[in-house]
Design a protein around this motif. Structure first.
Motif, PDB file in Angstrom:
ATOM      1  N   PRO A 141       1.079  -0.942   0.273  1.00 35.85           N
ATOM      2  CA  PRO A 141      -0.112  -0.029  -0.037  1.00 35.85           C
ATOM      3  C   PRO A 141       0.765   1.455   0.078  1.00 35.85           C
ATOM      4  O   PRO A 141       1.915   1.431   0.608  1.00 35.85           O
ATOM      5  N   PRO A 142      -0.097   2.245  -0.216  1.00 37.22           N
ATOM      6  CA  PRO A 142       1.123   3.558  -0.293  1.00 37.22           C
ATOM      7  C   PRO A 142       1.208   3.935   1.048  1.00 37.22           C
ATOM      8  O   PRO A 142       1.393   3.574   2.130  1.00 37.22           O
ATOM      9  N   PRO A 143       2.464   4.244   1.384  1.00 38.05           N
ATOM     10  CA  PRO A 143       3.756   4.197   2.884  1.00 38.05           C
ATOM     11  C   PRO A 143       2.502   5.207   3.384  1.00 38.05           C
ATOM     12  O   PRO A 143       2.481   5.442   4.556  1.00 38.05           O
ATOM     13  N   GLY A 144       1.837   6.411   3.300  1.00 32.73           N
ATOM     14  CA  GLY A 144       0.981   7.747   3.892  1.00 32.73           C
ATOM     15  C   GLY A 144       1.900   7.689   5.032  1.00 32.73           C
ATOM     16  O   GLY A 144       2.752   8.469   4.762  1.00 32.73           O
ATOM     17  N   SER A 145       1.547   8.969   5.907  1.00 31.75           N
ATOM     18  CA  SER A 145       1.967   9.371   6.048  1.00 31.75           C
ATOM     19  C   SER A 145       2.388   9.288   8.066  1.00 31.75           C
ATOM     20  O   SER A 145       3.273   9.968   8.401  1.00 31.75           O
ATOM     21  N   LYS A 168      22.419  -2.929  12.576  1.00 28.03           N
ATOM     22  CA  LYS A 168      21.966  -1.777  13.282  1.00 28.03           C
ATOM     23  C   LYS A 168      22.059  -0.393  13.441  1.00 28.03           C
ATOM     24  O   LYS A 168      21.235  -0.157  14.197  1.00 28.03           O
ATOM     25  N   LYS A 169      22.444   0.246  12.366  1.00 22.51           N
ATOM     26  CA  LYS A 169      22.412   1.504  11.987  1.00 22.51           C
ATOM     27  C   LYS A 169      21.187   2.085  11.132  1.00 22.51           C
ATOM     28  O   LYS A 169      20.488   3.198  11.255  1.00 22.51           O
ATOM     29  N   LEU A 170      20.144   1.259  11.279  1.00 17.09           N
ATOM     30  CA  LEU A 170      18.782   1.338  10.690  1.00 17.09           C
ATOM     31  C   LEU A 170      17.685   1.276  12.142  1.00 17.09           C
ATOM     32  O   LEU A 170      16.888   2.009  11.551  1.00 17.09           O
ATOM     33  N   TYR A 171      18.119   0.822  12.956  1.00 14.60           N
ATOM     34  CA  TYR A 171      17.326   0.407  14.331  1.00 14.60           C
ATOM     35  C   TYR A 171      16.582   2.056  14.337  1.00 14.60           C
ATOM     36  O   TYR A 171      14.454   1.822  14.497  1.00 14.60           O
ATOM     37  N   ARG A 172      17.101   2.464  13.813  1.00 13.38           N
ATOM     38  CA  ARG A 172      16.607   4.772  14.765  1.00 13.38           C
ATOM     39  C   ARG A 172      16.642   4.572  13.197  1.00 13.38           C
ATOM     40  O   ARG A 172      15.556   6.354  13.838  1.00 13.38           O
ATOM     41  N   MET A 173      15.748   4.117  12.553  1.00 11.65           N
ATOM     42  CA  MET A 173      15.828   5.003  11.504  1.00 11.65           C
ATOM     43  C   MET A 173      14.205   5.466  11.508  1.00 11.65           C
ATOM     44  O   MET A 173      13.934   4.168  11.724  1.00 11.65           O
ATOM     45  N   SER A 174      13.794   6.790  10.796  1.00  9.82           N
ATOM     46  CA  SER A 174      12.259   6.634  10.846  1.00  9.82           C
ATOM     47  C   SER A 174      12.036   6.688   9.653  1.00  9.82           C
ATOM     48  O   SER A 174      12.805   6.731   8.421  1.00  9.82           O
ATOM     49  N   GLY A 175      10.435   6.316   8.938  1.00 10.84           N
ATOM     50  CA  GLY A 175       9.860   6.304   7.781  1.00 10.84           C
ATOM     51  C   GLY A 175       8.654   6.202   7.672  1.00 10.84           C
ATOM     52  O   GLY A 175       7.882   5.609   8.652  1.00 10.84           O
ATOM     53  N   PRO A 176       7.951   6.408   6.978  1.00  6.68           N
ATOM     54  CA  PRO A 176       6.410   6.065   7.172  1.00  6.68           C
ATOM     55  C   PRO A 176       6.293   5.033   6.654  1.00  6.68           C
ATOM     56  O   PRO A 176       6.654   4.037   5.813  1.00  6.68           O
ATOM     57  N   VAL A 177       4.703   4.503   7.782  1.00  5.26           N
ATOM     58  CA  VAL A 177       4.561   3.080   7.673  1.00  5.26           C
ATOM     59  C   VAL A 177       3.288   3.089   8.209  1.00  5.26           C
ATOM     60  O   VAL A 177       2.891   3.336   8.657  1.00  5.26           O
ATOM     61  N   PRO A 178       2.577   2.056   6.748  1.00  2.62           N
ATOM     62  CA  PRO A 178       0.830   2.135   6.729  1.00  2.62           C
ATOM     63  C   PRO A 178       0.684   1.541   8.345  1.00  2.62           C
ATOM     64  O   PRO A 178       1.057   0.374   8.963  1.00  2.62           O
ATOM     65  N   GLU A 179      -0.391   1.785   8.726  1.00  2.00           N
ATOM     66  CA  GLU A 179      -1.503   0.764  10.439  1.00  2.00           C
ATOM     67  C   GLU A 179      -1.610  -0.166   9.490  1.00  2.00           C
ATOM     68  O   GLU A 179      -1.979  -0.890  10.209  1.00  2.00           O
TER      69      GLU A 179
END
Ligand SMILES: Cc1ncc(C[n+]2csc(CCOP(=O)(O)OP(=O)(O)O)c2C)c(N)n1
Length: 659
Positions: free
Chosen positions: A330-334, A507-518
């Motif tokens: 699905p689209p990533p959403g906000s 490990k360097k991804l764990y704190r990375m943030s990004g759009p995730v559909p609920e």
């Protein structure tokens, strides 16, 4: 004796005779060249399988060993199918995929003979974990030799089985030898049963040539285990009458040892004498039983001889179970969440809807070292569905495989991918192989999570990106998502796939943030994602290196007008050949950015795939950018030097364009 009626006594006798005749016949057939491979015979040990298994219920389980025919026969296997398996025939238990050392019959609770000494012990505990989790009262008996009691798996498993009060009867068949090595040279104790005390469980030694003693002791222990007392260790003493394997010259043992044993302690002769002298058996009845057994064995041989071999074109079948999932992206959403939260959300979602999902690993009750399992123990039960393990990587991963064989879906956390090396036996020899070897009888839905990657000064033992070794081995799927969005969708695909999946989180991804559909969504395994479209060069990458690659692509465009396409593989096995082909046919240039080492690595595989799929399209040599061929250094200056980076990617691509 012991209040057993005549029928029961004679059924013990018949089972022992059935095992003996089967084994004697197998020896002849083997020397006659009809049975391929190796055979390890159980002669002299018949009373152990017979006594223990007669003390079990029909719906109880066993695991067995390389010397396993006797266990299967006592459990009631169809001799025809067992013999056909020894011949490598399609009609065999495992459809000819396993052979003597690996016979499986899930239908009667035989969760596998096993060619890796000691490993059946861990698998049995996993089956027992599933039994206990389901609130059932089955018991799992695991047979193993004195040699196996020296393996790490034995010790790790007894510890866990004791802590978790698993319904396992550990049955050590002490036949005085492990291959050529006598017990005196390999055991630190005079009785294997003494080892039980180290794990706070009951340990008993019996005369393994006395079927009634074995039966009565096993019956008592099984009853206690079934009533919730937890595991016990039963050691049965006997002698391995044959060589370690048929053909073993046996120079290492005293000449008269076997003759003396057979004269004085042959378990069948002893039991026959007992039955006759107590009026339970006479010659006529004995002959009747012997003829019946003889006929069964001969019929099994006929069946095996007349059965077809598997068709050669089925050689790859049963490597993977087929997954039938409905996919959507699905689209990533906000809504933005971190990578850790995305993995947790997927796991939480699956656990909330399906009670067959459990989590095993070190510190997972507290949250796991990366925080992925935070809050899940409180929600789903600490040490019930979210289970802290001791530091026993091989043992708890084998337990996970066993639980998966028994129908659970198990998420196993290894906090650093470097620690997976301790679980290689569980992953490669069992998770990856058992479906195939069992002729498709097992499905092994385990998801092994592990943190890969360098760049945080964790040094060589906490920084590996070792994906390629898992890709190389059939039976596994390998996933390494680079974004929170992909982490959620690929996690759900992996846990539902029905196959063992190695799920690698950087490990360097764990704190990375990004759009995730609920909402729930499942991204197909084996489908790459074009994260940036471009026409001049294809950059293929995965995991954290996606972000270095995207940065490089941005700079290449802005400063040099080079338009790079960036492909995130997402799944490393199976590889998305189509997306690679389409991109390279368009750009005609290939750069692979792989944080793993070069030789036989993901980058080599991508380049080989492109050569196969888009031969002739490349107008310049393919480039691979890997971590330098050294263990990952600790010092930041050295670590930076050795790893792929945006700067290295830009530099390599400029060279390709002769800039
Ligand atoms: C992990 C492992 N190490 C070594 C072997 C080779 N091997 C096969 S059976 C065996 C002896 C096992 O002895 P024991 O556990 O006492 O069982 P027994 O053969 O006496 O029944 C050995 C060394 C193996 N198959 N697996």
């Amino acid at each position: 004796m012991g209040g057993l009626d005549q029928d029961k006594l004679l059924s013990l006798y018949e089972t022992m005779l059935r095992i003996r005749r089967f084994e004697e016949t197998v020896a002849k057939l083997f020397y006659g060249g009809e049975i391929p491979g190796f055979v390890h015979l159980y002669i002299g040990e018949e009373a152990i399988a017979t006594g223990v298994i007669h003390a079990l219920r029909k719906d109880d389980y066993i695991t067995s060993t390389h010397r396993g025919h006797g266990h299967l026969i006592a459990k009631g296997v169809d001799l025809k199918k067992l013999m056909a398996e020894l011949y490598g025939k399609e009609t065999g238990l495992n459809k000819g995929r396993g052979g003597s050392m690996h016979a499986v019959d899930v239908g009667i609770g035989v969760m596998g003979a096993n060619g890796i000494v000691g490993s059946g012990i861990g698998l049995a505990a996993g089956v027992a974990l599933a039994v206990k989790y389901r609130g059932k009262d089955n018991v799992v008996a695991t047979f193993f030799g004195d040699g196996a009691s020296n393996t790490g798996v034995f010790h790790e498993t007894l510890n866990m089985a004791s802590i978790w009060k698993l319904p396992v009867l550990f049955v050590c068949e002490n036949n005085m030898y492990a291959a050529t090595v006598p017990v005196k040279k390999s055991l630190s104790v005079d009785r294997v049963s003494k080892r039980a005390s180290a794990y706070n469980i009951e340990g008993v030694t019996v005369d393994g040539t006395n079927v009634l003693e074995v039966y009565e002791t096993a019956e008592k222990l099984v009853k206690e285990i079934r009533n919730g007392k937890g595991p016990a260790l039963l050691e049965a003493l006997t002698l391995r009458v044959r060589g370690h394997f048929e053909g073993d010259p046996q120079h290492y043992r005293p000449k008269d040892e076997v003759d003396e044993f057979l004269r004085e302690k042959d378990p069948i002769v002893k039991f026959r004498n007992y039955l006759i002298s107590n009026g339970f058996l006479n010659e006529a009845r004995d002959n009747e039983i012997r003829s019946k057994v003889e006929k069964e064995v001969l019929e099994a041989v006929e069946f095996a001889r007349n059965s077809p071999y598997p068709k050669p074109d089925t050689a790859l079948e049963y490597t993977y179970s087929e997954s039938k999932l409905t996919y959507k992206e699905p689209p990533p959403g906000s809504r933005a969440i971190t990578y850790v939260e995305a993995v947790r959300e997927a796991l939480d979602y699956e656990m909330s809807r399906y009670d067959d999902v459990i989590v095993l690993g070190e510190d997972v009750v507290a949250a796991g070292v990366w925080g992925v399992t935070k809050g899940l123990a409180a929600k789903y039960g600490a040490d019930v569905r979210v289970i802290d393990t001791p530091i026993s990587e091989d043992g708890f991963t084998l337990i996970a495989v066993g639980a998966a064989m028994a129908g659970l879906r198990v998420v196993v956390e290894h906090r650093f991918a470097d620690f997976l090396y301790l679980a290689m036996n569980a992953i490669f020899n069992h998770a990856a192989k058992l479906r195939y070897m069992s002729g498709g009888q097992f499905k092994i839905p385990i998801l092994v999570r592990a943190a890969i990657g360098a760049g945080i000064s964790a040094a060589a033992q906490h920084s590996s990106t070792n994906a390629s070794m898992f890709v190389n081995h059939p039976g596994l799927k390998v996933v390494a998502p680079a974004t929170p969005y992909d982490a959620k969708g690929l996690f759900l695909a992996s846990i539902r796939d029905g196959n063992p999946v190695i799920f690698l989180e950087h490990k360097k991804l764990y704190r990375m943030s990004g759009p995730v559909p609920e909402e729930e969504y499942v991204i197909p395994l084996g489908k790459a994602s074009v994260k940036r479209e471009g026409s001049d060069v294809t950059i293929v990458t995965y995991s954290y290196m996606l972000h270095e690659s995207l940065e490089a692509a941005k700079e290449l465009k802005e400063r040099y007008g080079i338009d790079a396409e960036v492909i995130d593989l997402r799944t490393l096995y199976p590889l998305d050949r189509k997306t690679l082909k389409e991109s390279v046919e368009k750009t005609m240039k290939l750069v692979v950015v792989d944080e793993g080492w070069g030789p036989c690595g993901i980058s080599s595989e991508v380049i080989a795939t492109v050569e196969e799929e888009a031969f002739g399209y490349l107008d310049s040599r393919p480039v691979r950018i890997n971590t330098g061929h050294a263990p990952i250094p600790f010092s930041p200056t050295l670590e930076k030097e050795i790893l792929p980076s945006k700067e290295k990617i830009v530099r390599s691509i400029l060279t390709l364009f002769r800039r």
